[in-house]
Design a protein around this motif. Structure first.
Motif, short mmCIF file in Angstrom:
data_model
loop_
_atom_site.label_atom_id
_atom_site.label_comp_id
_atom_site.label_asym_id
_atom_site.label_seq_id
_atom_site.Cartn_x
_atom_site.Cartn_y
_atom_site.Cartn_z
N GLY A 78 0.66 -1.17 0.07
CA GLY A 78 0.00 0.19 -0.04
C GLY A 78 0.78 1.25 0.10
O GLY A 78 1.57 1.47 -1.03
N THR A 79 0.84 1.99 0.99
CA THR A 79 1.70 3.28 1.04
C THR A 79 2.93 2.90 1.99
O THR A 79 3.72 3.96 2.28
N THR A 80 3.06 1.83 2.34
CA THR A 80 4.20 1.57 3.68
C THR A 80 5.26 0.80 2.98
O THR A 80 5.41 -0.29 2.27
N LEU A 81 6.41 1.52 2.98
CA LEU A 81 7.80 0.88 2.44
C LEU A 81 8.53 0.47 3.72
O LEU A 81 8.83 1.17 4.57
N ASP A 118 2.72 1.26 -6.89
CA ASP A 118 2.40 0.07 -7.64
C ASP A 118 3.41 -1.00 -7.33
O ASP A 118 4.67 -0.83 -7.90
N SER A 119 3.29 -1.65 -6.24
CA SER A 119 4.41 -2.44 -5.69
C SER A 119 4.97 -3.63 -6.75
O SER A 119 6.09 -3.80 -6.58
N LEU A 135 9.86 4.18 -7.10
CA LEU A 135 8.41 3.61 -6.71
C LEU A 135 7.57 4.17 -7.63
O LEU A 135 6.98 5.35 -7.11
N PRO A 136 7.03 3.62 -8.62
CA PRO A 136 5.85 4.17 -9.44
C PRO A 136 4.52 4.43 -8.64
O PRO A 136 4.34 3.38 -7.90
N LYS A 137 3.80 5.41 -8.62
CA LYS A 137 2.60 5.67 -8.04
C LYS A 137 1.56 4.71 -8.68
O LYS A 137 1.68 4.60 -9.74
N ALA A 138 0.63 4.51 -7.78
CA ALA A 138 -0.53 3.66 -8.30
C ALA A 138 -1.23 4.55 -9.32
O ALA A 138 -1.23 5.65 -9.44
N GLU A 139 -2.10 3.90 -10.37
CA GLU A 139 -2.18 4.56 -11.52
C GLU A 139 -3.54 5.49 -10.91
O GLU A 139 -3.43 6.42 -11.66
N HIS A 140 -4.16 4.91 -10.17
CA HIS A 140 -5.47 5.92 -9.69
C HIS A 140 -4.93 7.30 -8.90
O HIS A 140 -5.72 8.18 -8.65
#
Lengths: 151, 132
Positions: A78-81, A118-119, A135-140
């Motif tokens: 999700g948003t956690t690395l 986008d993991s 880390l590419p951001k998720a599409e939405h």
């Protein structure tokens, strides 16, 4: 029972309280200026990270000298690395140490990014002891361009 | 296995009177130095330094190590900055006599390793006592 006193009523009645408030305010202002001069906002958790973003992706960098890539575990959810790993101590037998300044041990650090990533498309490179993550951001959550039609 | 947690060691900046030509901070790399009967070994943490950007110099008994990093432009806007990138510099005075022709240096994963073999004269010699 807690008694709440309204500061506006009290500050006029007790000059020492007002002085105390001013001193605190000065301390706060001073520490703000000092922080800005060093530009660093360390959390104190190993490893130190530098994070930046553009419209499409996040960039994360960390200095991890002497850590073998196989001792490093990176996960994204999700948003956690999360970064986890160990720097093994290189104890050499039969020698006398003059200096030991390089630390060893385990580390575990989690970072919350402002947007989902986008993991599956996370890229990690490790070169000269520096870890670089893209880390590419998720599409939405990617910014969408809206074209304006002229009627 | 070690159960110790790694702590953040803030990079120590070198304060010198003379300015360097590159506009980057210069840090003092943390080192391990150990001695065996035949050699002196120095390990220094210099993340971001490629093997061809390290400069090791032994002048009389002054050992100087320098490492320069490739400073990249930051991409995008900064969200968090916990460390700065800079060059490395450190100098030591060696007490042992070093065989300077046999000094070897290697760089791996941002760690510099310098092996300084002791000169023949400085190595401990075992003297056997013969009975007559």
């Amino acid at each position: 029972m807690a008694i709440i006193r309204y500061p506006s009523l009290w500050s006029g009645m007790n000059p020492f309280r007002e002085l105390e408030r001013m001193r605190k305010e000065m301390d706060r202002l001073f520490s703000e200026v000092m922080d800005r001069s060093t530009h660093l906002q360390s959390s104190g958790v190993y490893p130190s990270l530098n994070v930046s973003q553009d419209g499409e992706q996040f960039f994360v960098q960390a200095e991890l000298p002497g850590i073998h890539p196989e001792d490093l575990e990176i996960s994204v959810e999700g948003t956690t690395l999360t970064l986890r790993g160990e720097r093994k101590s290189e104890n050499v037998e039969g020698v006398s140490y003059h200096r030991r300044e390089r630390p060893s041990g385990r580390f575990h650090k989690a970072l919350t990014l402002p947007h989902e990533v986008d993991s599956d498309k996370v890229e990690a490179t490790f070169k000269d002891g520096v870890l670089k993550l893209v880390l590419p951001k998720a599409e939405h959550v990617k910014p969408k361009k809206i074209t304006v039609r002229a009627d | 296995m070690e159960d110790k947690d790694l702590q953040v060691q803030e990079k120590q900046e070198l304060k010198t009177k003379s300015e360097s030509t590159r506009n980057v901070p210069i840090y003092i790399p943390p080192v391990d130095i150990f001695e065996s009967p035949s050699e002196l070994v120095l390990m220094a943490d210099m993340p971001g330094v490629a093997f061809d950007n390290v400069d090791i110099d032994l002048d009389n008994d002054q050992l100087t190590i320098r490492g320069s990093v490739r400073v990249e432009d930051e991409k995008g806007t900064v969200l968090l900055k916990e460390y700065s990138v800079g060059d490395y510099y450190r100098q030591f005075t060696l007490s042992n006599v070093i065989d300077r022709n046999k000094i070897e240096a290697s760089m791996k994963d941002g760690v510099l390793k310098v092996v300084l073999p002791k000169a023949e004269a400085a190595k401990p010699r075992k003297i056997t006592v013969k009975s007559t």
